[in-house]
Design a protein around this motif. Structure first.
Motif, mmCIF file in Angstrom:
data_model
loop_
_atom_site.group_PDB
_atom_site.id
_atom_site.type_symbol
_atom_site.label_atom_id
_atom_site.label_comp_id
_atom_site.label_asym_id
_atom_site.label_seq_id
_atom_site.Cartn_x
_atom_site.Cartn_y
_atom_site.Cartn_z
ATOM 1 N N ARG A 22 0.839 -1.213 0.000
ATOM 2 C CA ARG A 22 0.000 0.000 0.000
ATOM 3 C C ARG A 22 0.869 1.257 0.000
ATOM 4 N NH1 ARG A 22 -4.680 1.781 4.285
ATOM 5 N NH2 ARG A 22 -5.611 3.330 2.918
ATOM 6 N N GLY A 25 2.201 2.152 -3.343
ATOM 7 C CA GLY A 25 1.181 2.873 -4.097
ATOM 8 C C GLY A 25 0.922 2.414 -5.512
ATOM 9 N N HIS A 26 1.484 1.281 -5.913
ATOM 10 C CA HIS A 26 1.274 0.764 -7.264
ATOM 11 C C HIS A 26 1.582 -0.730 -7.268
ATOM 12 C CE1 HIS A 26 5.660 0.698 -7.687
ATOM 13 N NE2 HIS A 26 5.644 1.932 -7.187
ATOM 14 N N PRO A 27 1.094 -1.466 -8.274
ATOM 15 C CA PRO A 27 1.425 -2.889 -8.357
ATOM 16 C C PRO A 27 2.941 -3.077 -8.333
ATOM 17 C CG PRO A 27 -0.300 -2.351 -9.909
ATOM 18 C CD PRO A 27 0.203 -1.041 -9.362
ATOM 19 N N SER A 28 3.391 -4.029 -7.526
ATOM 20 C CA SER A 28 4.831 -4.217 -7.310
ATOM 21 C C SER A 28 5.196 -5.690 -7.312
ATOM 22 C CB SER A 28 5.239 -3.591 -5.975
ATOM 23 O OG SER A 28 4.916 -2.216 -5.961
ATOM 24 N N CYS A 61 -1.212 -8.805 -11.340
ATOM 25 C CA CYS A 61 -1.578 -7.692 -12.221
ATOM 26 C C CYS A 61 -0.970 -7.808 -13.603
ATOM 27 C CB CYS A 61 -1.170 -6.369 -11.591
ATOM 28 S SG CYS A 61 -2.170 -5.952 -10.164
ATOM 29 N N THR A 75 3.624 -8.589 -11.069
ATOM 30 C CA THR A 75 3.325 -7.593 -10.051
ATOM 31 C C THR A 75 2.026 -7.981 -9.365
ATOM 32 O OG1 THR A 75 2.146 -6.149 -11.596
ATOM 33 C CG2 THR A 75 4.512 -5.749 -11.287
ATOM 34 N N TRP A 77 -1.273 -6.545 -6.663
ATOM 35 C CA TRP A 77 -2.012 -5.395 -6.147
ATOM 36 C C TRP A 77 -3.266 -5.888 -5.460
ATOM 37 C CZ3 TRP A 77 -0.427 -1.069 -4.643
ATOM 38 C CH2 TRP A 77 -1.294 0.013 -4.424
#
Length: 79
Positions: A22, A25-28, A61, A75, A77
């Motif tokens: 979180r 802040g983005h798919p990782s 993702c 990634t 999310w």
């Protein structure tokens, strides 16, 4: 369920993974989350990430170049 409602239902390592994802802040990728959390080994989180997928809390993702390994990686999310 809201993010805050989920946290009490999972272990501290699950919570750490979700919190770091979180914060990013983005798919990782696993390695990006691990590095961001201060862990050098992506296997620190990988089993917990698999469990979070099974619980339906996060989803796969896309594939893209990981900023840590520079290899094509999945990634993750929030679902």
């Amino acid at each position: 369920m809201a993010y805050e409602d989920i946290l009490p239902m999972v272990s501290s390592r699950h919570q750490e993974y979700l919190s770091k994802l979180r914060e990013l802040g983005h798919p990782s990728t696993d390695q990006e989350v691990s590095r961001f959390a201060g862990h050098s080994d992506p296997n620190y989180f990988r089993p917990r990430r698999n469990e979070l997928v099974k619980l339906g809390l996060i989803i796969e993702c896309e594939k893209r170049e990981c900023s840590v390994s520079h290899k094509t990686s999945l990634t993750w999310w929030f679902a």
